[in-house]
Design an enzyme around this catalytic site. Structure first.
Site, PDB file in Angstrom:
ATOM      1  N   ASN A  84     -58.167  59.869-112.776  1.00  8.17           N
ATOM      2  CA  ASN A  84     -58.035  58.420-112.625  1.00  8.17           C
ATOM      3  C   ASN A  84     -59.195  57.765-111.886  1.00  8.17           C
ATOM      4  O   ASN A  84     -59.310  56.538-111.886  1.00  8.17           O
ATOM      5  CB  ASN A  84     -56.729  58.072-111.904  1.00  8.17           C
ATOM      6  N   ASN A 132     -56.729  57.191-118.775  1.00 13.35           N
ATOM      7  CA  ASN A 132     -57.071  56.766-117.415  1.00 13.35           C
ATOM      8  C   ASN A 132     -58.487  57.139-116.993  1.00 13.35           C
ATOM      9  O   ASN A 132     -59.129  56.409-116.243  1.00 13.35           O
ATOM     10  CB  ASN A 132     -56.052  57.310-116.412  1.00 13.35           C
ATOM     11  N   TYR A 135     -60.516  63.633-109.553  1.00 12.54           N
ATOM     12  CA  TYR A 135     -59.320  63.534-110.387  1.00 12.54           C
ATOM     13  C   TYR A 135     -59.581  62.506-111.486  1.00 12.54           C
ATOM     14  O   TYR A 135     -60.429  61.625-111.373  1.00 12.54           O
ATOM     15  CB  TYR A 135     -58.044  63.210-109.601  1.00 12.54           C
ATOM     16  N   TYR A 153     -53.990  72.571-113.035  1.00  8.15           N
ATOM     17  CA  TYR A 153     -54.453  71.825-114.209  1.00  8.15           C
ATOM     18  C   TYR A 153     -55.325  72.658-115.143  1.00  8.15           C
ATOM     19  O   TYR A 153     -55.677  72.202-116.229  1.00  8.15           O
ATOM     20  CB  TYR A 153     -55.236  70.583-113.777  1.00  8.15           C
TER      21      TYR A 153
END
Length: 186
Positions: free
Chosen positions: A66, A112, A64, A15
């Site tokens: 979310n 998110n 993460y 990422y």
């Protein structure tokens, strides 16, 4: 006075330097510019730096995207920082690449990370610096675009844009959100 600056992103090499991780990139450069360093902490990498007498606690959640709200909630409580002293650095598809907008509250707009913060922290009463990543992707390819790396032209502009974002963060902490929005919102 102390502030919680939250760079949103996803942990992991896959990422790194993606559009969705621009919050991490801004946080990294902010901490480096203020001669700090991150340490691994509970639910996030954490750095404590100072700017003009203000303490900036900068986090990059390790939950993460979310589940970002878990980290934000923990650090707000741990450091006793009120929602009005929280600034979230976030990518935004609705803004053209490089355009930035400071907002004091608002909906998650489908993001998110912001959704998680709203759910866990109990509302939208925190500031966010929205960094435009554009929306130049074919229908149905949003995830690939957001998790993709900036193109070569965008990469050339990123250092200047990230420096502008750092200036906005410093302004937020020193002169306050209202004057910062007047000065920097495009």
């Amino acid at each position: 006075m102390k502030f919680l600056i939250v760079g949103l992103g996803n942990i992991g090499a896959e990422y790194a330097n993606t559009r969705h991780n621009i919050g991490f990139d801004i946080a990294d450069e902010l901490v480096a510019a203020l001669e700090g360093s991150f340490e691994f902490g509970r639910l996030a990498y954490h750095a404590e730096v100072s700017h003009k007498g203000k303490k900036l606690h900068v986090i990059k959640p390790t939950t993460y995207m979310n589940l970002s709200g878990k980290a934000v909630n923990y650090w707000m409580k741990e450091l006793k920082i009120a929602p009005e002293n929280v600034l979230v650095l976030v990518d935004d598809l609705a803004l053209p690449f490089g355009k930035m907008r400071l907002k004091l509250k608002g909906s998650s707009a489908g993001h998110n990370g912001l959704k998680s913060i709203e759910e866990v922290c109990g509302g939208q009463n925190y500031a966010r610096l929205r960094f435009g990543i554009g929306d130049d992707f074919p229908k149905g390819r949003q995830v690939d675009f957001v998790l993709g790396k900036f193109d070569k032209n965008e990469q050339k502009d990123l250092p200047v844009l990230i420096n502008r974002a750092i200036t906005i963060v410093k302004s937020f902490a020193t002169i306050g959100p209202a004057m910062t929005m007047t000065q920097f919102n495009q």
